[in-house]
Design an enzyme around this catalytic site. Structure first.
Site, PDB file in Angstrom:
ATOM      1  CG  ASN A 108      -0.372  -0.234   2.513  1.00 41.73           C
ATOM      2  OD1 ASN A 108       0.752  -0.711   2.619  1.00 41.73           O
ATOM      3  ND2 ASN A 108      -1.104   0.106   3.551  1.00 41.73           N
TER       4      ASN A 108
ATOM      5  CG  HIS B 223      -6.729  -5.668   5.960  1.00 43.10           C
ATOM      6  ND1 HIS B 223      -6.040  -4.923   6.876  1.00 43.10           N
ATOM      7  CD2 HIS B 223      -8.023  -5.258   6.051  1.00 43.10           C
ATOM      8  CE1 HIS B 223      -6.864  -4.093   7.497  1.00 43.10           C
ATOM      9  NE2 HIS B 223      -8.079  -4.280   7.014  1.00 43.10           N
TER      10      HIS B 223
ATOM     11  CG  HIS C  23      -3.454  -7.514  10.931  1.00 44.21           C
ATOM     12  ND1 HIS C  23      -4.660  -7.875  10.344  1.00 44.21           N
ATOM     13  CD2 HIS C  23      -2.932  -6.539  10.145  1.00 44.21           C
ATOM     14  CE1 HIS C  23      -4.848  -7.145   9.267  1.00 44.21           C
ATOM     15  NE2 HIS C  23      -3.814  -6.335   9.114  1.00 44.21           N
TER      16      HIS C  23
ATOM     17  CG  ASP D  93      -0.161  -3.860  10.861  1.00 38.06           C
ATOM     18  OD1 ASP D  93       0.201  -3.358   9.776  1.00 38.06           O
ATOM     19  OD2 ASP D  93      -1.333  -3.771  11.291  1.00 38.06           O
TER      20      ASP D  93
ATOM     21  CG  HIS E 273       0.093   6.835  10.388  1.00 39.94           C
ATOM     22  ND1 HIS E 273      -0.238   6.949   9.048  1.00 39.94           N
ATOM     23  CD2 HIS E 273      -0.433   5.652  10.798  1.00 39.94           C
ATOM     24  CE1 HIS E 273      -0.925   5.882   8.667  1.00 39.94           C
ATOM     25  NE2 HIS E 273      -1.050   5.073   9.703  1.00 39.94           N
TER      26      HIS E 273
END
Length: 414
Positions: free
Chosen positions: A99, A184, A237, A310, A314
Site C-alpha cells: 500500500n 487483511h 494480524h 504491522d 504516521h
C-alpha cells in the site's frame, strides 16, 4: 582488506529450526556461518572474538508485515529509515506491504524497492506485490510478473480483496507460483469505519465500533476459498478468539492456512483505549481481554504461526486529532522483541517458541532461507541481552514517525 571473520563465544545459542538450545560458539567467515559448536573452541585463527556470555545468539528476526511507506509517503518512513529500525530491533529480513503510492502492482515498483533497500545496506527487504491493480480488489494485478520481479507474496493489505472471484483466481495463480496470499480480513460493510472494538467500552466513549465479526466472516470466506483452490491463505494480524478458532479448525481439516498476530494484540486490550490517545488506534482494533488470552494460547500452541509487527508509521498530523479522525496503526519494529521478552518473562511463551515465531516460522511461510542458524547459511544473526533494562524513547526511536503506545514503557532487551 577482507575481514578475518568472527567468533561469537559462550553465548546461549537458540536455534528455532531445531529447538536445540545450548551454550556454545558460532563461527562466521565472510557472510556465512561456518561452524556452530557446543562449548568453547580453542583455535579461532585471526578472527575477531565477541564474548556473548549471558547473551542469546539467535537468528536475525523476520517480519512478514511492514509498511515502509516508500514510494509515495516518505515523510512517514523511508526504506532506509525503516530498515534502520529493523536492525535496531533485531531484524535482518523484512517483507514490505504494497500500500505504497504507486502500489506494488507492477514490476518497476518492486524492483525500485529492492534497489533502494540494497543501497540502504541495512536489513534485507522483500516486496509483497498487490493482489489487485491499485489494490482496489476488482481486477487482478500481474502476479507472474510481480513474482519474477522478486515479490515473495501477494496482498491488498490495508484493504480486503473485495471480490471473492478475484480472491479465488489469485489463490489459483499463487498456488502455481508457490506463494501465499496475505489477507487483511475486514468486511467493510460490517466494520463501518469503526475506530475501536465494538463493545460496552466503545459505547461509553461514544466511539463507533469495529465488531470482531467483520474480521471473522472474511477469515471464514478465505478459508473456504483456500479449501476449494488448494492455495495458501496467510491471515494477517488476527485479533479475535473466534478468528483463531476458525484457523485452528481449518488446519485440522488440512487446509493450507497460516496466520500471524501482532505484539500489540498480545499485550493490550480495548480497555486501554481512552478515546483521546490515538496511538491506541489500529486496524484491526484492540479487542477484549478474553481475545488477548486466546491469541496468546493460539500462538503458544502453534495455531497462530508467527509474530509480525504491522509496523505502520504516521506523521504527527495524522495522529494529533480527534480519535475517530486519526489514522490507523502504530510503530513496531523496535518494540516487538522487547514485548516478546516480556511474554517469555510472564511464562506466556517459552523462549524457543517466541524466537521461532519471530524468525523461522515467519520465514517458512514465505519460503525465505532465513530465521535459522546453520553452517553454510547466511550469517543473519542477532545477539541480545535478555536482562538489560530498556525504555523506548524518542531519542532511541529511529523511525521518521512517533506513533506508538509503547514510548516510555520499561522493558527488557537487547
Amino acid at each position: 582488506m577482507t575481514h578475518p571473520g568472527y567468533v561469537l563465544r559462550n553465548g546461549d545459542i537458540v536455534n528455532p529450526e531445531s529447538t536445540d538450545s545450548f551454550v556454545g560458539t558460532v563461527i562466521v567467515d565472510g557472510d556465512k556461518i561456518t561452524g556452530i559448536e557446543k562449548g568453547d573452541v580453542e583455535d579461532v585463527g585471526d578472527r575477531e572474538t565477541i564474548d556473548c556470555t549471558g547473551k542469546w545468539i539467535i537468528p536475525g528476526l523476520v517480519d512478514l508485515h511492514v509498511h515502509l511507506r516508500e514510494p509515495g509517503f516518505e515523510w512517514k518512513e523511508t526504506i532506509e529509515s525503516g530498515a534502520k529500525c529493523a536492525v535496531a530491533g533485531g531484524y535482518t529480513s523484512l517483507c514490505s506491504m504494497p500500500n505504497t503510492n504507486p502500489a506494488i502492482d507492477h514490476a518497476e515498483v518492486a524492483s525500485f524497492i529492492r534497489e533502494k533497500a540494497k543501497e540502504a545496506g541495512f536489513a534485507k527487504v522483500f516486496p509483497i506485490g498487490a493482489v489487485s491493480k491499485e489494490r482496489k480488489g476488482n481486477e487482478l494485478a500481474p502476479l507472474y510478473e510481480l513474482r519474477e520481479a522478486g515479490c515473495i507474496a501477494f496482498s491488498d493489505d490495508g484493504d480486503p480483496v473485495w471480490d471473492a472471484g478475484v480472491m479465488r483466481r489469485s489463490l489459483e495463480i499463487a498456488k502455481d507460483i508457490g506463494a501465499p496470499i496475505c489477507c487483511h480480513e475486514e468486511d467493510k460493510s460490517l466494520s463501518c469505519c469503526g475506530s475501536m472494538d465494538e463493545c460496552g467500552h466503545s459505547y461509553r466513549l461514544g466511539i463507533t465500533g469495529f465488531p470482531g465479526v467483520a474480521e471473522e466472516v472474511m477469515i471464514a470466506r478465505d478459508i473456504e476459498l483456500a479449501r476449494v483452490t488448494g492455495g495458501h491463505v496467510h491471515i494477517c494480524h488476527v485479533s479475535t478468539a473466534r478468528g483463531a478458532l476458525l484457523i485452528q479448525r481449518a488446519k485440522e481439516d488440512g487446509i493450507h492456512v497460516t496466520a500471524e498476530v501482532t505484539p500489540h494484540h498480545l499485550m493490550l486490550s480495548h480497555l486501554d483505549v481512552d478515546g483521546i490517545d490515538t496511538s491506541y488506534k489500529m486496524s484491526p482494533p484492540l479487542r477484549a481481554p478474553a481475545d488477548v488470552l486466546a491469541l496468546r494460547e493460539a500462538l503458544a500452541s502453534g495455531v497462530i504461526d508467527c509474530i509480525a509487527s504491522d509496523h505502520a508509521p504516521h506523521e504527527p498530523d495524522s495522529k494529533d486529532c480527534e480519535f475517530e479522525e486519526a489514522a490507523m496503526g502504530i510503530l513496531g519494529l523496535q518494540t516487538n522483541l522487547p514485548i516478546a521478552l516480556k511474554l517469555i518473562h510472564d511464562s506466556v511463551l517459552t523462549r524457543e517458541r517466541a524466537i521461532q515465531a519471530l524468525s523461522f516460522s515467519a520465514a517458512k511461510i514465505v519460503s525465505l532461507e532465513a530465521g535459522m542458524l546453520r553452517p553454510g547459511r547466511p550469517a543473519d544473526i542477532a545477539i541480545i541481552d535478555p536482562n538489560q533494562k530498556w525504555t523506548f524513547s524518542n531519542s532511541l526511536n529511529l523511525s521518521k514517525s512517533q506513533n506508538t503506545p509503547f514510548l516510555a514503557k520499561k522493558s527488557k532487551k537487547k
